[in-house]
Design a protein around this motif. Structure first.
Motif, PDB file in Angstrom:
ATOM      1  N   ILE A 210      52.481 111.024 101.373  1.00 33.72           N
ATOM      2  CA  ILE A 210      52.241 110.542 100.010  1.00 33.72           C
ATOM      3  C   ILE A 210      53.482 109.944  99.351  1.00 33.72           C
ATOM      4  O   ILE A 210      53.398 108.863  98.734  1.00 33.72           O
ATOM      5  CB  ILE A 210      51.648 111.670  99.138  1.00 33.72           C
ATOM      6  CG1 ILE A 210      50.158 111.832  99.436  1.00 33.72           C
ATOM      7  CG2 ILE A 210      51.839 111.392  97.650  1.00 33.72           C
ATOM      8  CD1 ILE A 210      49.320 110.640  99.032  1.00 33.72           C
ATOM      9  N   PRO A 211      54.668 110.578  99.397  1.00 33.46           N
ATOM     10  CA  PRO A 211      55.822 109.997  98.683  1.00 33.46           C
ATOM     11  C   PRO A 211      56.137 108.557  99.076  1.00 33.46           C
ATOM     12  O   PRO A 211      56.250 107.678  98.219  1.00 33.46           O
ATOM     13  CB  PRO A 211      56.962 110.955  99.051  1.00 33.46           C
ATOM     14  CG  PRO A 211      56.291 112.254  99.335  1.00 33.46           C
ATOM     15  CD  PRO A 211      55.008 111.879 100.010  1.00 33.46           C
ATOM     16  N   GLN A 212      56.259 108.290 100.385  1.00 32.59           N
ATOM     17  CA  GLN A 212      56.582 106.921 100.791  1.00 32.59           C
ATOM     18  C   GLN A 212      55.412 105.978 100.558  1.00 32.59           C
ATOM     19  O   GLN A 212      55.604 104.784 100.276  1.00 32.59           O
ATOM     20  CB  GLN A 212      57.020 106.877 102.255  1.00 32.59           C
ATOM     21  CG  GLN A 212      55.980 107.301 103.264  1.00 32.59           C
ATOM     22  CD  GLN A 212      56.400 106.973 104.691  1.00 32.59           C
ATOM     23  OE1 GLN A 212      56.962 105.913 104.955  1.00 32.59           O
ATOM     24  NE2 GLN A 212      56.142 107.894 105.615  1.00 32.59           N
ATOM     25  N   ALA A 213      54.184 106.497 100.639  1.00 30.27           N
ATOM     26  CA  ALA A 213      53.019 105.655 100.387  1.00 30.27           C
ATOM     27  C   ALA A 213      52.989 105.192  98.936  1.00 30.27           C
ATOM     28  O   ALA A 213      52.749 104.013  98.650  1.00 30.27           O
ATOM     29  CB  ALA A 213      51.739 106.422 100.728  1.00 30.27           C
ATOM     30  N   VAL A 214      53.227 106.107  97.999  1.00 29.98           N
ATOM     31  CA  VAL A 214      53.206 105.759  96.579  1.00 29.98           C
ATOM     32  C   VAL A 214      54.331 104.786  96.248  1.00 29.98           C
ATOM     33  O   VAL A 214      54.140 103.816  95.505  1.00 29.98           O
ATOM     34  CB  VAL A 214      53.307 107.031  95.712  1.00 29.98           C
ATOM     35  CG1 VAL A 214      53.534 106.665  94.243  1.00 29.98           C
ATOM     36  CG2 VAL A 214      52.034 107.862  95.856  1.00 29.98           C
ATOM     37  N   LEU A 215      55.516 105.001  96.800  1.00 31.43           N
ATOM     38  CA  LEU A 215      56.628 104.077  96.557  1.00 31.43           C
ATOM     39  C   LEU A 215      56.290 102.675  97.090  1.00 31.43           C
ATOM     40  O   LEU A 215      56.568 101.667  96.432  1.00 31.43           O
ATOM     41  CB  LEU A 215      57.904 104.599  97.215  1.00 31.43           C
ATOM     42  CG  LEU A 215      58.556 105.819  96.557  1.00 31.43           C
ATOM     43  CD1 LEU A 215      59.741 106.304  97.387  1.00 31.43           C
ATOM     44  CD2 LEU A 215      59.009 105.477  95.142  1.00 31.43           C
ATOM     45  N   GLY A 216      55.700 102.619  98.270  1.00 32.66           N
ATOM     46  CA  GLY A 216      55.284 101.330  98.812  1.00 32.66           C
ATOM     47  C   GLY A 216      54.221 100.668  97.957  1.00 32.66           C
ATOM     48  O   GLY A 216      54.260  99.453  97.723  1.00 32.66           O
ATOM     49  N   GLY A 217      53.266 101.464  97.469  1.00 33.51           N
ATOM     50  CA  GLY A 217      52.223 100.932  96.603  1.00 33.51           C
ATOM     51  C   GLY A 217      52.775 100.396  95.290  1.00 33.51           C
ATOM     52  O   GLY A 217      52.349  99.350  94.794  1.00 33.51           O
ATOM     53  N   LEU A 218      53.746 101.102  94.713  1.00 37.61           N
ATOM     54  CA  LEU A 218      54.362 100.646  93.465  1.00 37.61           C
ATOM     55  C   LEU A 218      55.101  99.324  93.672  1.00 37.61           C
ATOM     56  O   LEU A 218      55.016  98.409  92.847  1.00 37.61           O
ATOM     57  CB  LEU A 218      55.321 101.707  92.936  1.00 37.61           C
ATOM     58  CG  LEU A 218      54.672 102.992  92.403  1.00 37.61           C
ATOM     59  CD1 LEU A 218      55.745 104.024  92.066  1.00 37.61           C
ATOM     60  CD2 LEU A 218      53.826 102.703  91.172  1.00 37.61           C
ATOM     61  N   LEU A 219      55.820  99.219  94.781  1.00 38.23           N
ATOM     62  CA  LEU A 219      56.508  97.964  95.090  1.00 38.23           C
ATOM     63  C   LEU A 219      55.502  96.836  95.284  1.00 38.23           C
ATOM     64  O   LEU A 219      55.676  95.725  94.758  1.00 38.23           O
ATOM     65  CB  LEU A 219      57.368  98.128  96.337  1.00 38.23           C
ATOM     66  CG  LEU A 219      58.061  96.855  96.838  1.00 38.23           C
ATOM     67  CD1 LEU A 219      59.029  96.322  95.790  1.00 38.23           C
ATOM     68  CD2 LEU A 219      58.795  97.123  98.149  1.00 38.23           C
ATOM     69  N   GLY A 220      54.432  97.100  96.038  1.00 33.15           N
ATOM     70  CA  GLY A 220      53.410  96.086  96.263  1.00 33.15           C
ATOM     71  C   GLY A 220      52.746  95.643  94.975  1.00 33.15           C
ATOM     72  O   GLY A 220      52.468  94.448  94.778  1.00 33.15           O
ATOM     73  N   GLY A 221      52.479  96.589  94.081  1.00 31.58           N
ATOM     74  CA  GLY A 221      51.886  96.236  92.793  1.00 31.58           C
ATOM     75  C   GLY A 221      52.807  95.355  91.970  1.00 31.58           C
ATOM     76  O   GLY A 221      52.358  94.403  91.315  1.00 31.58           O
ATOM     77  N   GLY A 222      54.108  95.655  92.008  1.00 27.88           N
ATOM     78  CA  GLY A 222      55.067  94.820  91.296  1.00 27.88           C
ATOM     79  C   GLY A 222      55.133  93.415  91.853  1.00 27.88           C
ATOM     80  O   GLY A 222      55.182  92.429  91.111  1.00 27.88           O
ATOM     81  N   VAL A 223      55.128  93.302  93.177  1.00 23.25           N
ATOM     82  CA  VAL A 223      55.154  91.988  93.827  1.00 23.25           C
ATOM     83  C   VAL A 223      53.894  91.195  93.474  1.00 23.25           C
ATOM     84  O   VAL A 223      53.959  89.996  93.153  1.00 23.25           O
ATOM     85  CB  VAL A 223      55.292  92.136  95.353  1.00 23.25           C
ATOM     86  CG1 VAL A 223      55.087  90.800  96.051  1.00 23.25           C
ATOM     87  CG2 VAL A 223      56.651  92.717  95.711  1.00 23.25           C
ATOM     88  N   ALA A 224      52.731  91.855  93.528  1.00 24.13           N
ATOM     89  CA  ALA A 224      51.478  91.176  93.173  1.00 24.13           C
ATOM     90  C   ALA A 224      51.530  90.683  91.730  1.00 24.13           C
ATOM     91  O   ALA A 224      51.112  89.555  91.435  1.00 24.13           O
ATOM     92  CB  ALA A 224      50.299  92.124  93.369  1.00 24.13           C
ATOM     93  N   GLY A 225      52.022  91.518  90.832  1.00 25.72           N
ATOM     94  CA  GLY A 225      52.122  91.112  89.435  1.00 25.72           C
ATOM     95  C   GLY A 225      53.013  89.898  89.243  1.00 25.72           C
ATOM     96  O   GLY A 225      52.710  88.994  88.456  1.00 25.72           O
ATOM     97  N   MET A 226      54.124  89.857  89.959  1.00 24.41           N
ATOM     98  CA  MET A 226      55.028  88.708  89.858  1.00 24.41           C
ATOM     99  C   MET A 226      54.363  87.428  90.361  1.00 24.41           C
ATOM    100  O   MET A 226      54.521  86.357  89.771  1.00 24.41           O
ATOM    101  CB  MET A 226      56.318  88.987  90.626  1.00 24.41           C
ATOM    102  CG  MET A 226      57.225  90.001  89.950  1.00 24.41           C
ATOM    103  SD  MET A 226      58.851  90.122  90.707  1.00 24.41           S
ATOM    104  CE  MET A 226      58.444  90.915  92.266  1.00 24.41           C
ATOM    105  N   PHE A 227      53.607  87.527  91.461  1.00 25.64           N
ATOM    106  CA  PHE A 227      52.904  86.353  91.973  1.00 25.64           C
ATOM    107  C   PHE A 227      51.842  85.873  90.981  1.00 25.64           C
ATOM    108  O   PHE A 227      51.681  84.664  90.755  1.00 25.64           O
ATOM    109  CB  PHE A 227      52.245  86.671  93.319  1.00 25.64           C
ATOM    110  CG  PHE A 227      53.147  86.478  94.493  1.00 25.64           C
ATOM    111  CD1 PHE A 227      53.592  85.223  94.845  1.00 25.64           C
ATOM    112  CD2 PHE A 227      53.564  87.565  95.258  1.00 25.64           C
ATOM    113  CE1 PHE A 227      54.426  85.035  95.941  1.00 25.64           C
ATOM    114  CE2 PHE A 227      54.408  87.395  96.347  1.00 25.64           C
ATOM    115  CZ  PHE A 227      54.837  86.130  96.691  1.00 25.64           C
ATOM    116  N   LEU A 228      51.099  86.814  90.396  1.00 28.81           N
ATOM    117  CA  LEU A 228      50.057  86.437  89.442  1.00 28.81           C
ATOM    118  C   LEU A 228      50.647  85.740  88.232  1.00 28.81           C
ATOM    119  O   LEU A 228      50.065  84.791  87.686  1.00 28.81           O
ATOM    120  CB  LEU A 228      49.263  87.681  89.021  1.00 28.81           C
ATOM    121  CG  LEU A 228      48.458  88.378  90.121  1.00 28.81           C
ATOM    122  CD1 LEU A 228      47.796  89.633  89.588  1.00 28.81           C
ATOM    123  CD2 LEU A 228      47.418  87.443  90.707  1.00 28.81           C
TER     124      LEU A 228
END
Length: 239
Positions: A210-228
Motif C-alpha cells: 500500500i505505501p508505495q502504491a499510494v505514492l505512485g497513485g498520487l504522482l500519477g494523479g498529479g501528472v494527469a492533472g498537469m496534462f489536463l
C-alpha cells in the motif's frame, strides 16, 4: 488515493487465481470503471459504497464465524441490486453513470494493455510505484478525453426508466460488493483465521504494498492533472 489501494487489492486477488501478469490488465480495467463511477456519479457511489462498507463491518463484528469473504460480498451485491431497482436518483440515469463506467473500463483496459506491452519488453519487473504512476496518469487523461463520446454513443440505451434502473442496480451492486470486500481485505490481518485462505494471503500482500502504491497513485494523479491543464481538456463536471 482511491485508485491505488483498489487496484492493489484486485491485483492480489486475481493473482491468487493464477492470472499472473494478466491480473494487472484486468485489475486496471475494473479499477478504471469503478473509479469513474466514484468520480462521476457521486450520489449513487456514496450510497452504494456506504451500504457495502456497512455490511462488511457488521459481518466482521457479528457474523465472522458464519460468513466468509465471498458470502459478505454476495450479500452486499444482492441488497444493493434490489435497492438500485427501487431507488430513484435526482439525476437522469445517475449523471450518465453507464457511459462513464464504460469510459473508465476502456481507459483502464488500454492503460493495462500498454503496461503489459512494456512489461514484456522490459527485462526487470516494474515496481508497483512506477505501475501506479503510469496507470493513474494515463487512465485519467484517457477518461476525460473520451467520456463525452461514450455519453453520446450510449444515450439511446438509457432513455427508458427500466434501462436506467437496471444500469443503476448493476453498478450499485458492483460498488457495494467492492466496498464490502475492501473492508475484509483491510481488516484481514486482524481476523483470527487460517492464514492459508486465498483472500487473506492477498490481504497480507496488499498491506505490504500500500505505501508505495499510494505514492505512485498520487504522482500519477498529479501528472494527469498537469496534462489536463496544459492541453486544456474540456472538463466533464457538466455531464
Amino acid at each position: 488515493m482511491i485508485y491505488a489501494p483498489l487496484f492493489t487489492g484486485l491485483k492480489e486477488l486475481l493473482k491468487g487465481f493464477g492470472l499472473d501478469v494478466f491480473a494487472y490488465l484486468i485489475a486496471a480495467a475494473l479499477t478504471g470503471a469503478i473509479g469513474a463511477v466514484l468520480y462521476g456519479a457521486r450520489e449513487l457511489s456514496l450510497i452504494s459504497s456506504g451500504l457495502g462498507a456497512g455490511i462488511g463491518v457488521i459481518s466482521l463484528i457479528l457474523l465472522t464465524d458464519q460468513l466468509t469473504f465471498v458470502h459478505t460480498i454476495l450479500i452486499a451485491i444482492a441488497i444493493a441490486a434490489v435497492l438500485g431497482l427501487i431507488m430513484r436518483f435526482p439525476d437522469r440515469c445517475s449523471a450518465n453513470v453507464a457511459p462513464k463506467a464504460l469510459a473508465g473500463l476502456v481507459a483502464g483496459a488500454i492503460s493495462g494493455m500498454l503496461l503489459l506491452l512494456g512489461a514484456f519488453l522490459h527485462d526487470a519487473p516494474f515496481s508497483l510505484f512506477a505501475v501506479l504512476a503510469f496507470l493513474v496518469s494515463l487512465n485519467g487523461v484517457l477518461y476525460v478525453a473520451t467520456v463525452r463520446r461514450w455519453v453520446a454513443l450510449t444515450q439511446r440505451i438509457c432513455r427508458t426508466s427500466l434501462s436506467c434502473n437496471l444500469v443503476e442496480a448493476g453498478i450499485m451492486a458492483l460498488l457495494a460488493g467492492v466496498a464490502a470486500g475492501s473492508v475484509w481485505m483491510i481488516s484481514g490481518p486482524l481476523i483470527n483465521q487460517d492464514a492459508g485462505l486465498w483472500w487473506l494471503a492477498a490481504s497480507l500482500e496488499m498491506h505490504q504494498q500500500i505505501p508505495q502504491a499510494v505514492l505512485g497513485g498520487l504522482l500519477g494523479g498529479g501528472v494527469a492533472g498537469m496534462f489536463l491543464e496544459a492541453f486544456r481538456f474540456t472538463w466533464v463536471d457538466d455531464l
